[in-house]
Each structure stands twice: as C-alpha cells, then as structure tokens.
Design an enzyme around this catalytic site. Structure first.
Site, PDB file in Angstrom:
ATOM      1  N   HIS A  26      20.059 -10.867  -2.688  1.00  0.00           N
ATOM      2  CA  HIS A  26      19.568  -9.813  -3.131  1.00  0.00           C
ATOM      3  C   HIS A  26      20.302  -9.569  -4.099  1.00  0.00           C
ATOM      4  O   HIS A  26      20.198  -8.345  -5.204  1.00  0.00           O
ATOM      5  CB  HIS A  26      18.996  -8.826  -2.708  1.00  0.00           C
ATOM      6  N   SER A  76       6.259  -1.024  -1.785  1.00  0.00           N
ATOM      7  CA  SER A  76       7.019  -1.964  -1.232  1.00  0.00           C
ATOM      8  C   SER A  76       8.112  -1.506  -0.223  1.00  0.00           C
ATOM      9  O   SER A  76       8.139  -1.499   0.918  1.00  0.00           O
ATOM     10  CB  SER A  76       7.013  -3.386  -1.428  1.00  0.00           C
ATOM     11  N   LYS A  81      12.045  -7.172  -1.971  1.00  0.00           N
ATOM     12  CA  LYS A  81      10.468  -7.027  -2.072  1.00  0.00           C
ATOM     13  C   LYS A  81       9.613  -7.231  -2.890  1.00  0.00           C
ATOM     14  O   LYS A  81       8.702  -6.212  -3.660  1.00  0.00           O
ATOM     15  CB  LYS A  81       9.881  -4.879  -1.293  1.00  0.00           C
TER      16      LYS A  81
END
Length: 273
Positions: free
Chosen positions: A86, A116, A48
C-alpha cells in the site's frame, strides 16, 4: 492470551512524511532494503481499493497460491512472486524500479474509498480510533490516515506509469466489465489462458464467492485483531456506496476540496457505474 493490548489502536508514525503503522515504521530499514527480483509482480493499491480482489485474480492467473507480504515468506516463494503493497510511490523500495518489475496498480474513486476505509478502521484494530464519520472524513481529506493522502497516492502512481511497466487498473472498470479487464491484464502479463480458464477466474474472483472464502474474507483472523461483528472485511464491494454515507454538506465540501487537489492531473475517476 499474552498479546499486549497496547499493540492496538496506536497512533500512526510519520515515515518520510507519510503516516504508517508503528509495526512498519519499526521495521522500516528492512522494508527499504527489500530486494525485488526482476520477475516479481508488484500489486500496489491505496487501502480499500480492491487489493484482495485483484490479488485473488492474479493468484488465479499465476496459480501461485499465497501472496503473503511477510518478507520472510517472500524469500522462500517460488518465482514469480506476487508482492503486495500500500506504499505510496516515493516509499517503494528502490529495487523494484532498478529491476524494472511489472506492477499492477488498482485505483478506486475517493468517496467510496473513504467510506470503506472508515468501516475498516473500526473493525481492524491495528488502526487508531476512527472517531465519527465526520472526523474520519476530515482525516481522509487531509491525508492523516494510514498510508497518507489518497490524492498523492493515486497521482504518484499515475505519473510513474509513463516511465515504468505499470498497468493502471480502475476498480470501477473491473466492476463494470471484469472479463475485459482480466483480458487486458493477461496481455500485460504476456499470459495466454483459455476462455474456460478465464471464466473460472471470473467465478472464483466474484465478490460473492470471495466473501464465502476464508482465505480471502479474513474471517480466520482472530476477533482481537479484526472484529467482524463491527463490519465484515468484505463489506459490499460495490461502486457508489458513498451515497449512503455522505451528507449533502459533506459531499459539497469534499467535491470542492477534490477539485483543488486533483487540479492539473489527467487522472479521471467515475464515482458510480
């Protein structure tokens, strides 16, 4: 529908001290032994933080189509491949360091990420249950969310940039002056594009255009994986939305904890622009 419901909302699995999805943990040996190529470009972010946005920009720069992270597809991709991750710095497959690949890291301020991520947890069912906002904020602050601690993630990549070819990009700078940041990216990638092409990239990677684009807004993903009625994948794409979510008490607690965790780091974020 023969999907087994138990693939959803499963607890995260600890991999070398970092909570990851069970599906990644099961394939960990494959991830670890992934062979990067010297001309691969890695896009790394904490979830995010603008992953889809910057991937779209880089796709447009390279005009290279799809940046699927699926390993099988990656093997078939024509160079240069755009690889998304990530993973925190310590879990990145060593071949990326060995080959001295170029890397673009995108970082976004912690409060906006937390908000988020909370909405993303609710709509994307690969995550465990989010709980209340208060409960989720606690998990976020203690690093008990997928891909671990935001603090360790942003600091780890920040430190590595001194020794490797890492372009460290701030989400807030991109919001404020996308053209300037794209020009810096082009320099880093040693690409020379016309003004007209840069303007095209700016248009196609703008939030409103991407929000309507099925290949970036994830609306083609079936409801049993991502429930867009709970929250759209591309929600607001703004800086400072945390003000609509944090209570004064939560803000004060967060700031105190933030100061402690970021102490000694030269990394500075803007919480709004």
């Amino acid at each position: 529908m023969d999907e087994k419901p138990d693939i959803y909302r499963r607890e995260l699995v600890d991999v070398q001290g970092v909570p990851l999805f069970w599906s990644i943990a099961e394939e960990w040996s494959q991830v670890e032994s992934f062979e990067a190529r010297p001309d691969d470009l890695l896009i790394s972010t904490y979830p995010k933080s603008g992953t889809t946005w910057v991937s779209e920009i880089l796709d447009l720069i390279y005009n290279n189509g799809d940046a699927e992270k699926c390993i099988e597809l990656l093997k078939k991709m024509q160079p240069p491949r755009l690889v998304k991750t990530h993973l925190p710095v310590q879990l990145l497959p060593s071949s990326f360091w060995k080959n001295n690949c170029k890397m673009v890291y995108v970082a976004r301020n912690a409060k906006d990420v937390a908000v988020s991520y909370y909405y993303f947890y609710q709509m994307a069912k690969i995550h465990p249950e989010a709980g209340t906002w208060e409960e989720f904020l606690d998990k976020f602050m203690t690093g008990k969310v997928a891909f671990g601690s935001w603090y360790d993630h942003v600091k780890g990549w920040w430190e590595k940039r001194n020794d490797y070819r890492i372009f460290y990009l701030f989400y807030e700078d991109m919001k404020e002056d996308p053209k300037h940041e794209i020009q810096k990216l082009l320099q880093f990638l040693e690409k020379d594009l016309s003004e007209e092409t840069v303007d095209k990239i700016l248009y196609h990677s703008s939030f409103n255009v991407m929000k309507q684009n099925p290949s970036t807004n994830y609306t083609t993903v079936p409801d049993f994986d991502m429930n867009h009625s709970v929250s759209p994948f591309m929600r607001k794409g703004i800086s400072g939305d945390w003000k609509n979510q944090f209570t004064v008490a939560q803000y004060e607690r967060f700031e105190k904890d933030y100061e402690k965790k970021m102490k000694g780091s030269t990394l500075r974020f803007r919480s709004e622009i």
